[in-house]
Design a protein around this motif. Structure first.
Motif, PDB file in Angstrom:
ATOM      1  N   LEU A   1       1.180  -1.294   0.053  1.00 48.39           N
ATOM      2  CA  LEU A   1      -0.426  -0.098   0.056  1.00 48.39           C
ATOM      3  C   LEU A   1       1.085   1.807  -0.236  1.00 48.39           C
ATOM      4  O   LEU A   1       1.825   1.476   0.943  1.00 48.39           O
ATOM      5  N   ASN A   2       0.711   2.333  -1.109  1.00 44.70           N
ATOM      6  CA  ASN A   2       1.556   3.084  -1.264  1.00 44.70           C
ATOM      7  C   ASN A   2       3.044   3.279  -1.193  1.00 44.70           C
ATOM      8  O   ASN A   2       3.381   4.118  -0.585  1.00 44.70           O
ATOM      9  N   ALA A   3       3.849   1.767  -1.319  1.00 48.53           N
ATOM     10  CA  ALA A   3       5.092   1.758  -2.398  1.00 48.53           C
ATOM     11  C   ALA A   3       5.589   1.610  -0.314  1.00 48.53           C
ATOM     12  O   ALA A   3       6.678   2.063  -0.779  1.00 48.53           O
ATOM     13  N   VAL A   4       5.007   1.187   0.568  1.00 49.96           N
ATOM     14  CA  VAL A   4       6.046   1.469   1.700  1.00 49.96           C
ATOM     15  C   VAL A   4       6.096  -0.336   1.687  1.00 49.96           C
ATOM     16  O   VAL A   4       6.039  -1.082   1.979  1.00 49.96           O
ATOM     17  N   ASP A   5       7.692   0.145   1.654  1.00 52.98           N
ATOM     18  CA  ASP A   5       8.443  -0.874   1.739  1.00 52.98           C
ATOM     19  C   ASP A   5       8.380  -1.804   0.117  1.00 52.98           C
ATOM     20  O   ASP A   5       7.930  -2.947   0.822  1.00 52.98           O
ATOM     21  N   GLY A   6       7.789  -1.502  -0.838  1.00 53.40           N
ATOM     22  CA  GLY A   6       7.267  -1.874  -2.009  1.00 53.40           C
ATOM     23  C   GLY A   6       7.120  -0.751  -2.511  1.00 53.40           C
ATOM     24  O   GLY A   6       7.710  -0.580  -3.239  1.00 53.40           O
ATOM     25  N   PHE A   7       6.230  -2.268  -3.573  1.00 52.71           N
ATOM     26  CA  PHE A   7       6.223  -1.160  -4.910  1.00 52.71           C
ATOM     27  C   PHE A   7       4.640  -1.082  -5.266  1.00 52.71           C
ATOM     28  O   PHE A   7       3.481  -1.635  -4.671  1.00 52.71           O
ATOM     29  N   MET A   8       3.918  -0.177  -6.108  1.00 56.89           N
ATOM     30  CA  MET A   8       2.770   0.364  -5.871  1.00 56.89           C
ATOM     31  C   MET A   8       2.677   0.552  -8.128  1.00 56.89           C
ATOM     32  O   MET A   8       3.249   1.772  -8.494  1.00 56.89           O
ATOM     33  N   VAL A   9       1.563   0.258  -8.485  1.00 64.73           N
ATOM     34  CA  VAL A   9       0.673   1.158 -10.064  1.00 64.73           C
ATOM     35  C   VAL A   9      -0.778   2.801  -9.162  1.00 64.73           C
ATOM     36  O   VAL A   9      -1.232   2.088  -9.000  1.00 64.73           O
ATOM     37  N   GLU A  10      -0.131   3.591 -10.163  1.00 64.09           N
ATOM     38  CA  GLU A  10      -1.310   4.181 -10.066  1.00 64.09           C
ATOM     39  C   GLU A  10      -1.775   4.961 -11.368  1.00 64.09           C
ATOM     40  O   GLU A  10      -0.767   5.148 -12.426  1.00 64.09           O
ATOM     41  N   TYR A  11      -3.001   4.886 -11.713  1.00 59.81           N
ATOM     42  CA  TYR A  11      -3.188   5.227 -13.357  1.00 59.81           C
ATOM     43  C   TYR A  11      -4.240   6.053 -12.739  1.00 59.81           C
ATOM     44  O   TYR A  11      -5.334   5.383 -11.910  1.00 59.81           O
ATOM     45  N   ARG A  12      -4.381   7.061 -13.655  1.00 54.65           N
ATOM     46  CA  ARG A  12      -5.378   8.102 -13.617  1.00 54.65           C
ATOM     47  C   ARG A  12      -6.361   8.277 -15.171  1.00 54.65           C
ATOM     48  O   ARG A  12      -5.287   7.981 -16.585  1.00 54.65           O
ATOM     49  N   ASP A  13      -7.032   7.766 -15.633  1.00 54.77           N
ATOM     50  CA  ASP A  13      -7.783   7.497 -16.655  1.00 54.77           C
ATOM     51  C   ASP A  13      -8.380   8.837 -16.624  1.00 54.77           C
ATOM     52  O   ASP A  13      -8.462   9.495 -16.919  1.00 54.77           O
ATOM     53  N   GLY A  14      -9.373   9.208 -18.391  1.00 52.58           N
ATOM     54  CA  GLY A  14      -8.942   9.639 -19.050  1.00 52.58           C
ATOM     55  C   GLY A  14     -10.487  11.423 -18.847  1.00 52.58           C
ATOM     56  O   GLY A  14     -10.667  12.137 -19.570  1.00 52.58           O
ATOM     57  N   LEU A  15     -11.338   9.925 -17.329  1.00 56.37           N
ATOM     58  CA  LEU A  15     -12.284  10.589 -16.669  1.00 56.37           C
ATOM     59  C   LEU A  15     -11.565  11.737 -16.092  1.00 56.37           C
ATOM     60  O   LEU A  15     -11.883  12.287 -14.392  1.00 56.37           O
ATOM     61  N   GLY A  16     -10.284  11.254 -15.601  1.00 56.43           N
ATOM     62  CA  GLY A  16      -9.116  11.901 -14.192  1.00 56.43           C
ATOM     63  C   GLY A  16     -10.020  11.293 -12.657  1.00 56.43           C
ATOM     64  O   GLY A  16      -9.137  11.244 -11.649  1.00 56.43           O
ATOM     65  N   ARG A  17     -10.084   9.883 -13.325  1.00 56.78           N
ATOM     66  CA  ARG A  17     -10.739   8.856 -11.917  1.00 56.78           C
ATOM     67  C   ARG A  17      -9.111   8.060 -11.684  1.00 56.78           C
ATOM     68  O   ARG A  17      -7.988   8.013 -12.447  1.00 56.78           O
ATOM     69  N   ILE A  18      -8.640   8.192 -10.405  1.00 52.38           N
ATOM     70  CA  ILE A  18      -7.219   7.638  -9.753  1.00 52.38           C
ATOM     71  C   ILE A  18      -7.426   6.091  -9.761  1.00 52.38           C
ATOM     72  O   ILE A  18      -8.815   6.101  -8.540  1.00 52.38           O
ATOM     73  N   TRP A  19      -7.017   4.811 -10.082  1.00 50.49           N
ATOM     74  CA  TRP A  19      -6.868   3.440  -9.521  1.00 50.49           C
ATOM     75  C   TRP A  19      -5.254   3.295  -8.970  1.00 50.49           C
ATOM     76  O   TRP A  19      -4.813   3.122  -9.622  1.00 50.49           O
ATOM     77  N   ASN A  20      -5.903   2.901  -8.419  1.00 52.06           N
ATOM     78  CA  ASN A  20      -4.555   2.197  -7.200  1.00 52.06           C
ATOM     79  C   ASN A  20      -3.986   0.420  -7.293  1.00 52.06           C
ATOM     80  O   ASN A  20      -4.949  -0.169  -6.945  1.00 52.06           O
ATOM     81  N   SER A  21      -3.327   0.060  -7.540  1.00 52.55           N
ATOM     82  CA  SER A  21      -2.552  -0.804  -6.653  1.00 52.55           C
ATOM     83  C   SER A  21      -2.830  -1.038  -4.892  1.00 52.55           C
ATOM     84  O   SER A  21      -2.870  -0.345  -4.789  1.00 52.55           O
ATOM     85  N   VAL A  22      -3.166  -2.421  -4.422  1.00 50.88           N
ATOM     86  CA  VAL A  22      -3.388  -2.195  -3.174  1.00 50.88           C
ATOM     87  C   VAL A  22      -2.706  -3.347  -2.573  1.00 50.88           C
ATOM     88  O   VAL A  22      -2.690  -4.877  -3.656  1.00 50.88           O
ATOM     89  N   ASP A  23      -2.393  -3.630  -1.785  1.00 49.18           N
ATOM     90  CA  ASP A  23      -1.786  -5.121  -0.846  1.00 49.18           C
ATOM     91  C   ASP A  23      -2.917  -6.279   0.136  1.00 49.18           C
ATOM     92  O   ASP A  23      -2.150  -6.830   0.542  1.00 49.18           O
ATOM     93  N   THR A  24      -3.935  -5.543  -0.244  1.00 45.75           N
ATOM     94  CA  THR A  24      -4.757  -6.255   0.857  1.00 45.75           C
ATOM     95  C   THR A  24      -6.107  -7.134  -0.539  1.00 45.75           C
ATOM     96  O   THR A  24      -7.068  -7.819   0.317  1.00 45.75           O
ATOM     97  N   THR A  25      -5.307  -7.020  -1.715  1.00 43.72           N
ATOM     98  CA  THR A  25      -5.894  -8.474  -2.195  1.00 43.72           C
ATOM     99  C   THR A  25      -5.993  -9.718  -2.831  1.00 43.72           C
ATOM    100  O   THR A  25      -4.022  -9.685  -2.672  1.00 43.72           O
ATOM    101  N   ASN A  26      -6.188 -10.692  -2.991  1.00 47.47           N
ATOM    102  CA  ASN A  26      -5.387 -11.662  -3.462  1.00 47.47           C
ATOM    103  C   ASN A  26      -5.200 -11.691  -5.260  1.00 47.47           C
ATOM    104  O   ASN A  26      -4.617 -12.402  -5.988  1.00 47.47           O
ATOM    105  N   SER A  27      -5.656 -10.505  -6.012  1.00 41.66           N
ATOM    106  CA  SER A  27      -5.788 -10.509  -7.482  1.00 41.66           C
ATOM    107  C   SER A  27      -4.256 -11.208  -8.120  1.00 41.66           C
ATOM    108  O   SER A  27      -3.150 -10.340  -7.323  1.00 41.66           O
ATOM    109  N   LEU A  28      -3.779 -11.133  -8.992  1.00 40.05           N
ATOM    110  CA  LEU A  28      -2.425 -11.409  -9.530  1.00 40.05           C
ATOM    111  C   LEU A  28      -1.594  -9.945  -9.911  1.00 40.05           C
ATOM    112  O   LEU A  28      -1.944  -9.112  -9.914  1.00 40.05           O
ATOM    113  N   LYS A  29      -0.173 -10.550  -9.331  1.00 36.76           N
ATOM    114  CA  LYS A  29       0.127  -8.858  -9.206  1.00 36.76           C
ATOM    115  C   LYS A  29       2.042  -9.876  -9.984  1.00 36.76           C
ATOM    116  O   LYS A  29       2.360 -10.324  -8.713  1.00 36.76           O
TER     117      LYS A  29
END
Length: 210
Positions: A126-154
């Protein structure tokens, strides 16, 4: 006599000119060749951001937490390919680089180099604290973040790490291959109410500045 005097004067002038020192041309100042590019699939659509196309460029920033003597200060580094003309961007964060802030404002160059070479396959956090993060802003200005609280493939792998310096600063250039799911909160503060996008075949070429 006039001819003799003219000849003597001309000879003296040539001697004076010949004694002038040659102009020393300084060597060209070294300049780091900085390049930025991202390409990947977001859900089912291909996305590409290239330096100098639609005003896209790489912007390197960092967040520092400074602790008093005896504590370990640290920095989190961010590299963002973004434009002032269009809305979407892609941002990668990597932390934490621990260092003694009582000795220098920024981490020493040797630590800076070692940090990126030692974190080629960092964990998502979360927030690249002792690790890595991805943040994406789409064409509508919405912010999308990777998090460490899910089991999705990373997945993430850094390669082609190269440190270069010039009069503008010290840089760690890199290539990053990654795939992950990014999320946004539909209801602010409600972690259970999220929407998601999948980023696959992501390739980010950029740099972090010390």
């Amino acid at each position: 006599m006039k001819l003799l005097n003219s000849t003597i004067a001309a000879t003296a002038l040539l001697l004076i000119i010949g004694c002038n020192k040659h102009e020393v041309v300084p060597a060209p100042t070294p300049k780091v060749d900085l390049y930025a590019h991202f390409k990947g699939n977001i859900n089912t659509g291909e996305v590409e951001y290239t330096q100098n196309v639609d005003d896209y460029d790489c912007h390197s920033t960092k967040a520092k937490t400074i602790l008093p003597a005896g504590g370990q200060s640290y920095a989190i580094y961010y590299s963002t390919i973004r434009s002032e003309q269009v809305t979407p961007y892609m941002k990668l964060g990597l932390g934490n680089l621990y260092y003694d802030a009582t000795s220098s404002e920024n981490p020493p160059l040797t630590q800076f180099n070692s940090f990126f070479n030692m974190n080629l396959i960092p964990p998502y956090t979360l927030n690249a604290v002792d690790g890595f993060m991805v943040e994406y802003r789409d064409g509508l200005g919405r912010i999308w973040n990777s998090v460490d609280t899910t089991n999705s493939l990373k997945t993430v792998t850094f390669s082609q790490i190269k440190q270069e310096s010039d009069e503008t600063g010290d840089y760690s250039k890199f290539k990053c291959n990654f795939e992950c799911t990014v999320y946004r909160m539909v209801i602010p503060g409600d972690l259970a109410s999220t929407d998601s996008l999948k980023i696959t075949n992501g390739v980010f070429e950029g740099y972090y500045r010390r």
